[in-house]
Design a protein around this motif. Structure first.
Motif: not given
Length: 339
Positions: A114-115, A117, A143, A145, A148, A169-171, A206
């Motif tokens: 995640r960190e 991408n 963006t 979020e 991720r 994804r996160k968002s 989410e």
């Protein structure tokens, strides 16, 4: 009047807790060794030559030294098969028979980082990277979020043998929350090519958990605030939503999804996270069947196989994340899905 209202609320809360407590716990066959940081999602790799040597991979989230830990069926960490120094691995999945060349194939494991991408791709069981350091995802987003990645699920087309991966994804937006990438190998190496964007999102919470029924060609994912969504896994069959179901049976977050398939029937097992239970649905009709307590707390991810894995799991294996840095292994027969 306020005192009466407080008493009523307390009474209802107590009643609900009492009802939940009556759900009997199906005790785990095995509880794994603990991971260092924060467990999230498991994936079962079946050793077809020696089922008792199958591996359960489980993610352990940390921004700097996260990992995907390999466990044997006794729940012991296999250090030489584990991957560490990963930047926040969220979800993991496995697939069989990915073609590297016309004459060479390998089983594969994919997980989200995640960190950074990106998603990562490794061969199994030799655990060699196939991605030259990672495949970037959601590259057209602006963006952070929305870039991720969280959930991943592999799909193997039963006709063509091609393998692709769904990534959440996160968002994300109300339309096209998931991206589907085809994994392609040629003389220059393996690539992840974007096939399409799909999937509705309620705008609540989410989307993380994804599961694919390869044989039937359907992908399911948890829109955490409203229900389970179902689509065609093959892009050639279109992007229209087939179903949205089950939301009324969950206390709060709808989380990990596992698909248990037998010759004559199938089941969807979904984590009812804040109730610390699992809901079972009929795979064909989407109808709710029952709720189970497997003893886990705040389960994020789960996985299942109906194939026998030796004397310890003769009826198959269900694996669920537990919010105490470990995973629970249940002999699938104890869940009594086929009653």
């Amino acid at each position: 009047m306020k005192k009466i209202k407080v008493n009523i609320v307390f009474g209802l809360t107590f009643l609900l807790l009492a009802c939940a407590a009556k759900l009997p716990e199906i005790v785990a066959t095995t509880v794994t060794e603990k991971s260092p940081h924060d467990t999230d999602d498991p994936a079962i790799w079946i050793n077809k030559n020696n089922p008792e040597a199958s591996i359960v991979f489980g993610t352990d989230k940390d921004e700097v030294n996260g990992g995907v830990y390999a466990f044997d069926l006794d729940g012991k960490i296999i250090k030489e098969k584990s991957i560490t120094n990963i930047s926040y691995p969220n979800n993991v999945d496995v697939e069989y028979g990915f073609k590297l060349t016309d004459s060479t194939s390998t089983d594969i494991m994919v997980f989200s980082e995640r960190e950074k991408n990106q998603i990562r791709l490794f061969s199994v069981p030799d655990m060699k990277p196939l991605d030259n350091g990672g495949f970037k995802v959601f590259e057209d987003e602006t963006t952070i979020e929305m870039k991720r990645p969280m959930g991943v699920a592999l799909y193997k087309n039963p006709v063509t043998g091609r393998i692709s991966v769904f990534v959440s994804r996160k968002s994300g937006p109300k339309k096209g929350y998931l991206y589907q990438y085809e994994l392609v190998s040629d003389a220059s190496g393996v690539k992840a090519n974007l096939l399409r964007k799909l999937g509705n999102f309620s705008g609540q919470k989410e989307i993380e958990a994804i599961a694919v029924d390869d044989e039937a060609g359907f992908v399911y994912y948890s829109d955490e605030g409203v229900g389970i969504r179902k689509y065609h896994a093959n892009p050639e069959n279109g992007d229209a939503e087939i179903a949205l179901f089950g939301g009324e049976h969950f206390k709060d977050d709808i989380e990990g999804i596992a698909i248990a398939k037998y010759e004559d029937r199938g089941y969807l097992i979904v984590s009812n996270q804040q109730a610390h239970t699992f809901n079972i649905f009929n795979l064909e009709t989407n109808a709710f069947i029952k709720e189970m307590n497997l003893g886990t707390l705040e389960t994020d991810g789960c996985d299942v196989t109906t194939l026998p894995l030796g004397s310890k799991f003769p009826n198959g294996l269900f694996v669920s994340m537990n919010d105490e840095k470990d995973f629970f292994f249940h002999d699938l027969g104890k869940l009594k899905l086929t009653e």
